[in-house]
Design a protein around this motif. Structure first.
Motif, short mmCIF file in Angstrom:
data_model
loop_
_atom_site.label_atom_id
_atom_site.label_comp_id
_atom_site.label_asym_id
_atom_site.label_seq_id
_atom_site.Cartn_x
_atom_site.Cartn_y
_atom_site.Cartn_z
N ALA A 10 1.05 -1.50 0.05
CA ALA A 10 -0.17 -0.09 -0.43
C ALA A 10 0.60 1.21 0.12
CB ALA A 10 -1.18 -0.09 1.06
N LEU A 11 1.86 1.11 0.89
CA LEU A 11 2.81 2.49 1.05
C LEU A 11 3.52 2.38 -0.20
CD1 LEU A 11 4.06 4.54 2.61
CD2 LEU A 11 5.68 2.89 2.81
N ILE A 12 3.97 1.08 -1.22
CA ILE A 12 4.08 1.60 -2.48
C ILE A 12 3.17 2.42 -3.20
CG2 ILE A 12 5.37 0.18 -4.83
CD1 ILE A 12 6.95 -0.72 -2.49
N LEU A 13 2.18 2.03 -3.42
CA LEU A 13 1.43 1.94 -4.00
C LEU A 13 0.64 3.77 -4.49
CD1 LEU A 13 -1.82 -0.97 -4.21
CD2 LEU A 13 0.30 -0.17 -6.55
N PHE A 14 1.10 4.46 -3.36
CA PHE A 14 0.56 5.83 -2.64
C PHE A 14 2.52 5.99 -2.30
CE2 PHE A 14 -2.13 4.99 1.04
CZ PHE A 14 -3.08 5.71 -0.10
N LEU A 15 3.34 5.66 -3.38
CA LEU A 15 4.07 6.80 -3.81
C LEU A 15 3.73 6.82 -5.47
CD1 LEU A 15 6.94 5.65 -1.45
CD2 LEU A 15 5.93 7.81 -1.22
N ILE A 16 4.38 5.48 -5.80
CA ILE A 16 4.10 6.12 -7.41
C ILE A 16 2.67 6.68 -8.11
CG2 ILE A 16 3.28 4.06 -9.74
CD1 ILE A 16 4.53 1.72 -7.47
N PRO A 17 1.85 6.85 -7.89
CA PRO A 17 1.15 7.74 -8.62
C PRO A 17 1.40 9.06 -8.35
CG PRO A 17 0.00 6.49 -6.48
CD PRO A 17 1.07 6.64 -6.69
N PHE A 18 1.93 9.74 -7.36
CA PHE A 18 1.81 11.29 -7.58
C PHE A 18 2.68 11.66 -8.95
CE2 PHE A 18 1.87 10.33 -2.91
CZ PHE A 18 0.14 10.84 -2.48
N PRO A 19 2.88 11.44 -9.11
CA PRO A 19 4.66 11.21 -9.91
C PRO A 19 4.05 11.60 -11.73
CG PRO A 19 6.22 9.64 -9.36
CD PRO A 19 5.53 9.84 -8.22
N LEU A 20 3.17 10.49 -11.65
CA LEU A 20 1.92 9.62 -12.31
C LEU A 20 1.52 11.28 -13.22
CD1 LEU A 20 1.69 5.94 -12.28
CD2 LEU A 20 3.03 7.10 -13.89
N ILE A 21 0.56 11.75 -11.94
CA ILE A 21 -0.21 12.60 -11.62
C ILE A 21 0.26 13.83 -12.53
CG2 ILE A 21 -1.82 13.65 -10.10
CD1 ILE A 21 -2.41 11.39 -8.59
N SER A 22 1.73 14.06 -11.22
CA SER A 22 2.35 15.11 -11.87
C SER A 22 2.65 15.34 -13.48
CB SER A 22 3.77 15.69 -11.28
OG SER A 22 4.16 17.03 -11.61
N ALA A 38 -6.18 6.30 -10.09
CA ALA A 38 -6.44 4.68 -10.03
C ALA A 38 -5.39 4.07 -8.95
CB ALA A 38 -7.12 3.96 -11.21
N LEU A 39 -4.51 4.16 -8.96
CA LEU A 39 -3.75 4.17 -8.06
C LEU A 39 -3.61 4.01 -6.78
CD1 LEU A 39 -0.17 3.17 -10.33
CD2 LEU A 39 -1.49 1.40 -9.40
N ILE A 40 -4.50 5.51 -6.53
CA ILE A 40 -4.43 6.20 -5.04
C ILE A 40 -5.12 5.06 -4.39
CG2 ILE A 40 -4.95 8.20 -3.63
CD1 ILE A 40 -2.90 9.62 -5.93
N GLY A 41 -6.53 5.67 -5.43
CA GLY A 41 -7.45 4.74 -5.06
C GLY A 41 -7.75 3.19 -4.29
N LEU A 42 -6.94 2.72 -5.71
CA LEU A 42 -6.35 1.39 -4.76
C LEU A 42 -5.56 1.13 -3.48
CD1 LEU A 42 -6.52 -1.84 -6.00
CD2 LEU A 42 -4.17 -1.66 -7.00
N ALA A 43 -4.63 2.02 -3.99
CA ALA A 43 -3.75 1.92 -2.16
C ALA A 43 -4.67 2.32 -1.32
CB ALA A 43 -2.43 2.96 -2.39
N GLY A 44 -5.25 2.67 -0.69
CA GLY A 44 -6.68 3.58 -0.19
C GLY A 44 -7.88 2.17 0.30
N LEU A 45 -7.25 1.25 -0.52
CA LEU A 45 -8.21 0.32 -0.03
C LEU A 45 -7.92 -0.84 0.73
CD1 LEU A 45 -10.45 0.30 -3.35
CD2 LEU A 45 -11.28 0.81 -0.84
N VAL A 46 -6.01 -0.93 0.05
CA VAL A 46 -5.72 -2.22 0.56
C VAL A 46 -5.52 -2.16 2.59
CG1 VAL A 46 -3.45 -2.88 0.90
CG2 VAL A 46 -4.55 -2.32 -0.86
#
Length: 65
Positions: A10-22, A38-46
């Motif tokens: 979940a931590l990794i899924l929270f870190l990956i999306p920020f550069p993608l969104i930027s 979508a990755l932030i949403g998935l990470a929030g569900l874990v």
């Protein structure tokens, strides 16, 4: 998988999306922006899923170590 591994994922899924969104917002690439959201949403569900999947998590950790 243990609760610790899923929390790490979940931590990794929270870190990956920020550069993608930027990149997606600054360069106008909607696909990257949506994948990041979508990755932030998935990470929030874990974490809630692991909470319900490992209801006796505290007892298991005490027995294991």
């Amino acid at each position: 998988m243990s609760k610790t591994w899923l929390t790490g994922i979940a931590l990794i899924l929270f870190l990956i999306p920020f550069p993608l969104i930027s990149i997606g917002t600054t360069e106008g690439q909607e696909t990257l922006w949506l994948i990041g959201l979508a990755l932030i949403g998935l990470a929030g569900l874990v974490p809630p899923i692991t909470r319900f999947a490992f209801e006796n998590g505290d007892e298991e950790e005490e027995e294991g170590g």
